[in-house]
Design a protein around this motif. Structure first.
Motif, mmCIF file in Angstrom:
data_model
loop_
_atom_site.group_PDB
_atom_site.id
_atom_site.type_symbol
_atom_site.label_atom_id
_atom_site.label_comp_id
_atom_site.label_asym_id
_atom_site.label_seq_id
_atom_site.Cartn_x
_atom_site.Cartn_y
_atom_site.Cartn_z
ATOM 1 N N ALA A 1 44.446 32.115 -57.759
ATOM 2 C CA ALA A 1 45.392 32.019 -58.876
ATOM 3 C C ALA A 1 46.819 31.852 -58.368
ATOM 4 N N LEU A 2 47.174 32.593 -57.329
ATOM 5 C CA LEU A 2 48.527 32.501 -56.775
ATOM 6 C C LEU A 2 48.776 31.114 -56.182
ATOM 7 N N GLN A 3 47.782 30.586 -55.485
ATOM 8 C CA GLN A 3 47.905 29.236 -54.942
ATOM 9 C C GLN A 3 48.161 28.218 -56.055
ATOM 10 N N LEU A 4 47.397 28.329 -57.142
ATOM 11 C CA LEU A 4 47.551 27.399 -58.261
ATOM 12 C C LEU A 4 48.918 27.556 -58.929
ATOM 13 N N CYS A 5 49.381 28.790 -59.069
ATOM 14 C CA CYS A 5 50.707 29.021 -59.666
ATOM 15 C C CYS A 5 51.801 28.373 -58.820
ATOM 16 N N ARG A 6 51.684 28.501 -57.520
ATOM 17 C CA ARG A 6 52.690 27.888 -56.646
ATOM 18 C C ARG A 6 52.675 26.367 -56.768
ATOM 19 N N GLU A 7 51.490 25.789 -56.877
ATOM 20 C CA GLU A 7 51.387 24.336 -57.040
ATOM 21 C C GLU A 7 52.032 23.890 -58.349
ATOM 22 N N VAL A 8 51.798 24.668 -59.408
ATOM 23 C CA VAL A 8 52.319 24.298 -60.724
ATOM 24 C C VAL A 8 53.824 24.489 -60.809
ATOM 25 N N PHE A 9 54.330 25.638 -60.333
ATOM 26 C CA PHE A 9 55.726 25.987 -60.571
ATOM 27 C C PHE A 9 56.667 25.631 -59.424
ATOM 28 N N LEU A 10 56.118 25.290 -58.237
ATOM 29 C CA LEU A 10 56.970 24.868 -57.131
ATOM 30 C C LEU A 10 56.664 23.444 -56.674
ATOM 31 N N GLY A 11 55.567 22.884 -57.167
ATOM 32 C CA GLY A 11 55.186 21.529 -56.787
ATOM 33 C C GLY A 11 55.693 20.506 -57.792
ATOM 34 N N ASP A 12 55.204 19.298 -57.639
ATOM 35 C CA ASP A 12 55.588 18.205 -58.542
ATOM 36 C C ASP A 12 54.325 17.504 -59.025
ATOM 37 N N LEU A 13 53.551 18.203 -59.818
ATOM 38 C CA LEU A 13 52.274 17.692 -60.292
ATOM 39 C C LEU A 13 52.451 16.827 -61.537
ATOM 40 N N PRO A 14 51.585 15.835 -61.731
ATOM 41 C CA PRO A 14 51.562 15.124 -63.013
ATOM 42 C C PRO A 14 51.238 16.106 -64.135
ATOM 43 N N PRO A 15 51.717 15.865 -65.360
ATOM 44 C CA PRO A 15 51.519 16.820 -66.463
ATOM 45 C C PRO A 15 50.066 17.219 -66.696
ATOM 46 N N ARG B 1 48.544 21.032 -66.311
ATOM 47 C CA ARG B 1 47.881 21.785 -67.378
ATOM 48 C C ARG B 1 46.503 22.280 -66.926
ATOM 49 N N ASP B 2 45.761 21.407 -66.235
ATOM 50 C CA ASP B 2 44.446 21.807 -65.724
ATOM 51 C C ASP B 2 44.562 23.017 -64.800
ATOM 52 N N LYS B 3 45.491 22.924 -63.852
ATOM 53 C CA LYS B 3 45.587 23.958 -62.823
ATOM 54 C C LYS B 3 46.138 25.267 -63.367
ATOM 55 N N LEU B 4 47.071 25.196 -64.314
ATOM 56 C CA LEU B 4 47.602 26.447 -64.876
ATOM 57 C C LEU B 4 46.541 27.147 -65.714
ATOM 58 N N MET B 5 45.696 26.384 -66.392
ATOM 59 C CA MET B 5 44.613 26.992 -67.162
ATOM 60 C C MET B 5 43.634 27.710 -66.234
ATOM 61 N N MET B 6 43.349 27.128 -65.080
ATOM 62 C CA MET B 6 42.456 27.778 -64.129
ATOM 63 C C MET B 6 43.144 28.936 -63.419
ATOM 64 N N ALA B 7 44.460 28.835 -63.217
ATOM 65 C CA ALA B 7 45.207 29.964 -62.649
ATOM 66 C C ALA B 7 45.123 31.172 -63.574
ATOM 67 N N SER B 8 45.255 30.919 -64.880
ATOM 68 C CA SER B 8 45.159 31.995 -65.861
ATOM 69 C C SER B 8 43.795 32.672 -65.801
ATOM 70 N N TRP B 9 42.756 31.859 -65.714
ATOM 71 C CA TRP B 9 41.389 32.398 -65.649
ATOM 72 C C TRP B 9 41.207 33.245 -64.396
ATOM 73 N N HIS B 10 41.592 32.700 -63.237
ATOM 74 C CA HIS B 10 41.420 33.428 -61.985
ATOM 75 C C HIS B 10 42.327 34.670 -61.929
ATOM 76 N N GLY B 11 43.520 34.557 -62.475
ATOM 77 C CA GLY B 11 44.409 35.716 -62.501
ATOM 78 C C GLY B 11 43.842 36.841 -63.344
ATOM 79 N N GLY B 12 43.266 36.487 -64.490
ATOM 80 C CA GLY B 12 42.626 37.494 -65.336
ATOM 81 C C GLY B 12 41.448 38.145 -64.646
ATOM 82 N N MET B 13 40.672 37.358 -63.907
ATOM 83 C CA MET B 13 39.538 37.900 -63.159
ATOM 84 C C MET B 13 40.004 38.829 -62.044
ATOM 85 N N SER B 14 41.128 38.498 -61.431
ATOM 86 C CA SER B 14 41.642 39.314 -60.334
ATOM 87 C C SER B 14 41.955 40.732 -60.789
#
Length: 373
Positions: free
Chosen positions: A234-248, A252-265
């Motif tokens: 989840a932390l890896q995905l958050c860094r990609e979303v909020f510090l990277g330059d991903l296409p929209p 959205r895909d990665k932040l949704m999966m970050a949320s899922w993994h963060g909740g599981m953590s």
């Protein structure tokens, strides 16, 4: 025979108490997966008189999303404002309304929205099958009877409410979740397309809820290989979303999966200082959960130095300015009340600072942080 029972009892006492948490048994992920909802619900309908109840964020009222809801028979759509945090009174009112409007108990509850709507859906599904007020179930493992079938469909990513066993509610005396095995969703639909168009500030604050989940879980004393595996991802995905330059779309895909993994953590560990302190802001001042976490976390460099530094870089990259002077008008009594609420979140402090946490933090320490907000 008695001797054998005594041996078994002693052995059980000696065992380490592992948590046996439930997980969401069914999940669909993918753009456009929302359109499978009708087929999913059809198999769970009890009768034509036992409706599906849709609890929908009122920002979608009059939009094309409503036309895509598979409403048939006695189904009911209830639009709910997410401007305020969910409360026990709101849950009780919704349960009473549903029972009054329908002769049979619902076949299921479907929550569509952010953390507020998902928590309401979980709480309503619990209270439809349990007596009394939702306030009586604020705490850990107080629910006695299984909830009715319920589905979670997030339209913003970050809270982890779609995967957690907690439904956070403000009650008459405190803000505390219904933490129960029965509150976990039976079905979740993760459709990243539903998160398109979320206002930037809300996107950031809710996404930071996930980021802060990860920082608190990964640096907590409850950390184990299970929670770390989800938290790291989840932390890896958050860094990609909020510090990277991903296409929209990829973002959205990665932040949704970050949320899922963060909740599981945090399902197998716990959150920490920021979440403990944000509960008081929410209960006394009505500050939304994601924003409350951000307001506190920006000042927690003594607890999470690397995480806070990275948080500030994320704010700069996305041109986010947090509100100031939020606590400036608080009386000393109100400040004491907020501190009392924060210190009441014992598991969160134990995770953050260990079993001797009371010797590591004082009321004045917390007041100094609140005064900066």
């Amino acid at each position: 025979m008695n001797e054998k029972k005594e041996i078994e009892t002693d052995t059980m006492k000696a065992r380490k108490p592992f948590r046996n948490f439930p997980m969401v048994p069914r999940v669909v992920f993918g753009r456009g997966s929302f359109d499978q909802l009708g087929d999913i619900l059809l198999a769970r309908r009890i009768s034509i008189d036992a409706p599906m109840i849709y609890l929908v964020d009122d920002v979608f009222e009059g939009t094309e999303l409503v036309g895509r809801l598979p409403v048939i028979f006695q189904d009911q759509v209830i639009f709910i404002s997410a401007d305020e945090e969910p409360s026990t009174i709101q849950v009780d009112t919704l349960v009473a309304r549903i029972k009054t409007d329908h002769s049979e108990r619902p076949s299921g509850i479907i929550g569509i929205g952010g953390g507020t709507l998902l928590d309401l859906a979980k709480a309503v599904s619990v209270m439809l099958n349990n007596k009394g007020s939702a306030a009586e179930y604020q705490g850990w493992d107080l629910v006695q009877r299984p909830s009715c079938y319920h589905v979670g469909i997030p339209t913003i990513s970050g809270t982890g409410a779609e995967v957690s066993r907690t439904t956070v509610l403000s009650g008459p005396e405190r803000k505390l979740g219904i933490n129960s095995d029965y509150s976990t969703f039976d079905q979740v639909i993760l459709d990243p397309d539903l998160t398109e168009g979320v206002p930037k500030d809300q996107w950031f604050y809710t996404g930071m809820d996930c980021y802060i989940h990860c920082i608190e879980s990964l640096q907590g004393t409850f950390l184990n290989a299970f929670s770390q595996s989800y938290g790291d991802k989840a932390l890896q995905l958050c860094r990609e979303v909020f510090l990277g330059d991903l296409p929209p779309e990829e973002s959205r895909d990665k932040l949704m999966m970050a949320s899922w993994h963060g909740g599981m953590s945090i399902a197998y560990s716990q959150v920490g200082v920021a979440h403990a302190m944000s509960y008081g802001l929410s209960f006394i001042l009505g500050i939304r959960h994601g924003l409350g976490n951000c307001l506190v976390f920006q000042h927690l460099q003594d607890y999470y130095p690397e995480g806070v530094a990275q948080f500030h870089r994320m704010m700069v990259k996305h041109n986010i300015s947090l509100p100031t002077g939020v606590c400036a008008g608080l009386t000393e009594k109100e400040l004491d009340q907020i501190v009392e609420i924060a210190l009441g979140m014992v598991p969160l402090w134990e995770n953050a600072l260990g079993p001797d946490w009371r010797s590591k933090v004082s009321r004045e320490d917390l007041k100094r942080i609140y005064r900066k907000i």
